[in-house]
Design a protein around this motif. Structure first.
Motif, PDB file in Angstrom:
ATOM      1  N   UNK A 632      28.225  11.152 -58.487  1.00 19.65           N
ATOM      2  CA  UNK A 632      29.560  10.564 -58.450  1.00 19.65           C
ATOM      3  C   UNK A 632      29.538   9.063 -58.589  1.00 19.65           C
ATOM      4  N   UNK A 633      28.598   8.405 -57.918  1.00 17.19           N
ATOM      5  CA  UNK A 633      28.490   6.940 -58.004  1.00 17.19           C
ATOM      6  C   UNK A 633      28.115   6.527 -59.417  1.00 17.19           C
ATOM      7  N   UNK A 634      27.206   7.300 -60.051  1.00 18.84           N
ATOM      8  CA  UNK A 634      26.813   6.981 -61.433  1.00 18.84           C
ATOM      9  C   UNK A 634      28.015   7.060 -62.372  1.00 18.84           C
ATOM     10  N   UNK A 639      32.578   3.995 -65.539  1.00 22.83           N
ATOM     11  CA  UNK A 639      33.975   3.977 -65.974  1.00 22.83           C
ATOM     12  C   UNK A 639      34.297   2.752 -66.822  1.00 22.83           C
ATOM     13  N   UNK A 640      34.002   1.583 -66.279  1.00 19.12           N
ATOM     14  CA  UNK A 640      34.333   0.361 -67.014  1.00 19.12           C
ATOM     15  C   UNK A 640      33.290   0.001 -68.045  1.00 19.12           C
ATOM     16  N   UNK A 641      32.020   0.188 -67.709  1.00 24.82           N
ATOM     17  CA  UNK A 641      30.949  -0.245 -68.612  1.00 24.82           C
ATOM     18  C   UNK A 641      30.865   0.583 -69.882  1.00 24.82           C
ATOM     19  N   UNK A 642      31.086   1.919 -69.759  1.00 19.01           N
ATOM     20  CA  UNK A 642      30.924   2.795 -70.916  1.00 19.01           C
ATOM     21  C   UNK A 642      32.249   3.263 -71.514  1.00 19.01           C
ATOM     22  N   UNK A 643      33.268   3.406 -70.672  1.00 14.31           N
ATOM     23  CA  UNK A 643      34.514   4.024 -71.152  1.00 14.31           C
ATOM     24  C   UNK A 643      35.726   3.100 -71.068  1.00 14.31           C
ATOM     25  N   UNK A 644      35.555   1.903 -70.562  1.00 13.67           N
ATOM     26  CA  UNK A 644      36.613   0.891 -70.496  1.00 13.67           C
ATOM     27  C   UNK A 644      37.861   1.399 -69.762  1.00 13.67           C
ATOM     28  N   UNK A 645      37.632   2.119 -68.678  1.00 11.15           N
ATOM     29  CA  UNK A 645      38.718   2.604 -67.824  1.00 11.15           C
ATOM     30  C   UNK A 645      38.601   1.906 -66.478  1.00 11.15           C
ATOM     31  N   UNK A 646      39.616   1.144 -66.115  1.00 13.01           N
ATOM     32  CA  UNK A 646      39.581   0.398 -64.855  1.00 13.01           C
ATOM     33  C   UNK A 646      39.784   1.356 -63.683  1.00 13.01           C
ATOM     34  N   UNK A 647      38.910   1.310 -62.650  1.00 14.99           N
ATOM     35  CA  UNK A 647      39.062   2.201 -61.484  1.00 14.99           C
ATOM     36  C   UNK A 647      40.344   1.907 -60.709  1.00 14.99           C
ATOM     37  N   UNK A 648      41.032   2.959 -60.299  1.00 14.13           N
ATOM     38  CA  UNK A 648      42.255   2.826 -59.514  1.00 14.13           C
ATOM     39  C   UNK A 648      41.965   3.187 -58.056  1.00 14.13           C
ATOM     40  N   UNK A 649      43.014   3.169 -57.238  1.00 10.93           N
ATOM     41  CA  UNK A 649      42.873   3.518 -55.824  1.00 10.93           C
ATOM     42  C   UNK A 649      42.317   4.924 -55.661  1.00 10.93           C
TER      43      UNK A 649
END
Length: 813
Positions: A632-634, A639-649
């Motif tokens: 899960x941590x991987x 998210x941001x480095x490979x898929x350019x999706x900013x983590x949400x709450x």
């Protein structure tokens, strides 16, 4: 001698009528008056006919008034003069004054009303003529068929068809073509074919009318075959016929190789027949290429047009708009203005539509502001644009400006506004729109009614929504879908099922939206048997490949615990988008199949599908529930480095929950402090809940202190910390937490849960027996401090339990 002179004058007048020589005709008129030979009624009639054909009704009326004697031909000539000049009111007065009327008189009036577009009056005149006992002629029936076609008076048209057969004029070219056109406009293609077959020698008008009927009813292949027949029979192909067929190829079939071949062949035929300089046909070619997305060919046609008009520019702008090319459309409008053309309403509508399709509403607003006096279509385009991008507040503001400018809304306007009010929960504003619809007599419209139903449904006013539905004079599948969705939204699943069955009994074919809503009802109540029945109907009605229905089916099976059934349907889907992948991953996550969820996520990456925020929420939830912490941590870090999706709450909560479940509380606390949303109570509640399992008092106290500072009135931190102390046997601290909760006047609402048991074999006396035995067993198991109810629904027994205050509520994540 006199007879010879009269014949010569009559021949001269006939020549003037043929060549519309008004000046020479007036000289002859003067000669007749000078010679004193004004007693010949035939010459007077020819003079009226002359002035009528030369569009000089005043002179014709002057001759008519001065006539010493009139016959029926005189009256008919004057009547024709008034009808030719479109003075139908004066013609009606004259017609009523006629001492004697014949078929020509009636034909003149009927033809006049048809030409001016008053088809209802023309039909009334025809019925009066029949009541007078006069038989219609070919001229009468040609006009009447035209009026029936425009007015969609199919029943009367069929009666007149029988009359034409009885009179024996149905094979006449003019009558046959008018009959064919009537059936074409009424979309009765089979009847149009019969009328076509009755024509002894169909001409280009016949073929064009038949092709138009086939195109209107989406029978495009047959239309192309009729055109081929027309070409084989060597019927004259004119610009109108070719334009009609070019319109067939402009029907949105640009990706079909067959249609591309046809459009090229028709283009070549137009060149071969010498129509390359025809402006009308040139614009049709331009429209065909533009609608099929071939803008490079459209540009070539545009550059070689013999005469560029405002229509040509508008077609090009609309073509780029269809391709979401807002920049090119704006560039074309600038070029158009530089060439001396002023944009008209169609230009602005095309530009606004382009901006809205491209979600470039700011540019659309700039274009809209340029319009001196925007039409209702322009206002609706802007309102639709703001509504589509979710800027519902601006939609309401723009509508208020529209009201200030005294522009009256139509059903489209109100439907857009009701949608915005429903999305933003502006019930009071929606009520005002409702009042406007009542005032404008638009509340009975199906689209407005559907919007009202959605508004009140989303506001929890299902009684009002149902009342609106029942009062609609005519309901369609959209209205049914709106009410069914409203019942589902307000947890009235039984009513949704009942209305769905009513809809089926009315022989209305459910849409993908209908089935998605019903599957959602089954998922919310875990009604697996009903869900399977809906699934069978979906297969029968051919919606198995639909994305919306497919995702709803996967969700239903997963929420009913049948993950294998969900996976079978997932594998059978021919096309999978991100929604389908998300549903299946989330289904694995919610049912505890973390390893399978991670494997499916890997397959999704291999297939090249781009994950979104929902994908990561689902897969991180799966990792959390299945103890796959490092995995899960991987995924979280990628998210941001490979898929350019900013983590949400939600993503942060899932990771904190995973670390907490694994007992890595200090790592979780450290991660919270680095998070941008570290002041959200949900994250700290998740951490505090995890402390109970591992009895980590120090982290629990710090989490409680943070939660207390964020929201002192929330009962969740008190209950969680109290349970931790109780689990460790530290009763004094637990009592202190409860006392603090009392001092702060914080109360906890009872939690609820339910379970389902199959009772298909419970019949007769055993039915009540099993219920009573189940109740006694539950009293022993749960104790007297719990309150529960057993509900019997069909073949399922449901247990509804109200939990005591000492039970910890389950946190999100």
């Amino acid at each position: 001698m006199w007879k010879k002179w009269s014949e010569q004058i009559a021949n001269l007048l006939e020549s003037c009528i043929t060549h519309k020589s008004l000046r020479v005709g007036k000289l002859i008129h003067a000669h007749i008056l000078r010679t004193g030979q004004a007693s010949d009624i035939f010459l007077w009639n020819r003079l009226i006919d002359l002035y009528s054909k030369c569009n000089d009704p005043m002179s014709a009326h002057h001759v008519f008034v001065k006539m010493p004697e009139r016959d029926v031909f005189s009256w008919n000539a004057m009547l024709c003069s008034l009808c030719t000049a479109n003075k139908l009111a004066d013609a009606q007065i004259l017609f009523n004054e006629m001492p004697q009327r014949n078929v020509v008189s009636w034909n003149t009036m009927i033809s006049g009303f048809v030409k001016t577009g008053d088809h209802a009056k023309a039909l009334d005149m025809f019925l009066s003529m029949i009541q007078e006992g006069l038989l219609p002629t070919r001229f009468t029936l040609a006009s009447i068929f035209s009026a029936c076609g425009v007015s969609s008076e199919l029943h009367l048209g069929r009666l007149c068809h029988g009359l034409a057969i009885k009179v024996g004029v149905y094979k006449n070219m003019y009558v046959g073509n008018a009959l064919l056109s009537m059936y074409a406009k009424c979309r009765c293609v089979d009847d149009a074919f019969c009328a076509f077959a009755d024509l002894p020698d169909p001409n280009e008008v016949s073929f064009t009318a038949l092709m138009g009927a086939l195109v209107e009813t989406q029978r495009v292949e047959e239309a192309l075959n009729v055109f081929k027949l027309m070409h084989r029979n060597k019927v004259c192909i004119d610009a109108v016929s070719l334009s009609s067929m070019l319109g067939v190829c402009a029907g949105g079939q640009g990706d079909d190789l067959l249609y591309k071949v046809h459009e090229r062949l028709l283009h070549g035929l137009s060149m071969k027949l010498g129509f390359q300089n025809d402006s009308y046909l040139g614009n049709s070619l331009l429209d065909m290429y533009a609608k099929n997305g071939d803008m490079s060919s459209a540009e070539i046609i545009f550059q070689n047009l013999p005469e560029v008009s405002i229509v040509s520019w508008n077609i090009m702008i609309a073509g780029y708009g269809q391709m979401y090319r807002c920049d090119k459309a704006m560039e074309l409008m600038e070029r158009m203005e530089l060439c001396g053309f002023q944009p008209d309403e169609v230009t602005f509508i095309n530009i606004l539509t382009t901006c809205i399709r491209s979600e470039n509403v700011e540019v659309g607003q700039q274009v809209f502001d340029r319009i001196t006096c925007p039409t209702l279509s322009s206002w609706n385009a802007m309102l639709s644009g703001y509504s589509q991008i979710g800027n519902h507040d601006e939609t309401i503001v723009l509508f208020r400006e529209m009201q200030f400018r005294n522009v009256k809304p139509d059903k489209t306007t109100l439907a857009i506004l009701l949608g915005s009010c429903a999305e933003t929960g502006l019930l009071e504003c929606g009520k005002q729109i409702h009042a406007i619809s009542l005032k404008a007599y638009l509340n009975s419209d199906r689209y407005v009614g559907s919007g009202l139903i959605t508004l009140y449904s989303k506001s929890g006013k299902m009684d009002i929504a149902k009342s609106i539905f029942t009062r609609l004079p005519e309901v369609d599948i959209v209205c049914f879908n709106s009410v069914i969705a409203g019942f589902s939204l307000n947890s009235l699943e039984k009513e949704s099922f009942d209305l769905f069955n009513i809809m089926r009994r009315r022989n209305m074919l459910p849409t993908q939206f209908s089935y998605a809503t019903m599957l959602n009802c089954c998922a919310k109540q875990s009604l697996s048997s009903q869900g399977r029945q809906i699934h069978a109907r979906i297969v029968k009605d051919g919606f198995m490949c639909d994305i919306f229905v497919g995702s709803a089916l996967i969700d239903m099976y997963c929420k009913c615990g049948n993950v294998e059934g969900a996976r079978e349907h997932f594998d059978a889907m021919p096309i999978k988008n991100v929604v389908i992948w998300n549903e299946m991953i989330n289904g694995y996550a919610q049912n505890g199949f973390g390893t399978e969820a991670v494997h499916l996520y890997s397959c999704m990456m291999i297939e090249g599908e781009k994950p979104d925020e929902i994908t990561f929420t689902a897969i991180l939830t799966a990792c959390s529930h299945s103890g796959l912490v490092d995995e899960g941590i991987r995924i979280f870090e990628s998210m941001q480095t490979e898929h350019e999706v900013a983590p949400t709450l939600d993503h942060h909560t899932c990771v904190i929950d995973a670390l907490g479940r694994a007992g890595r509380l200090h790592e979780a606390e450290f991660l919270i402090k680095k998070m941008p949303c570290k002041d959200d109570p949900v994250i700290w509640e998740v951490l505090l809940s995890s402390c109970r399992v591992y009895t980590n008092v120090l982290v629990a106290q710090r989490a409680f202190a943070k939660l207390f500072s964020l929201n002192p009135s929330s009962s969740t931190p008190y209950v969680l910390l109290g349970n931790i102390y109780s689990a460790m046997g530290r009763w004094e601290e637990a009592r202190a937490v409860r006392e603090l909760m009392t001092d702060k006047n914080v109360g906890k609402n009872a939690g609820h849960s339910w379970t389902e048991s199959n009772i298909e074999d419970w019949t007769g006396d055993s039915y009540g027996y099993y219920v009573s035995q189940l109740q006694k067993a539950l009293e022993i198991m749960l104790g007297n401090h719990s309150h529960f109810t057993i509900a019997i629904l069909g073949s399922n027994a449901r247990l509804f339990v109200a939990e005591p205050i000492c039970h910890a509520s389950q946190s999100r994540g």
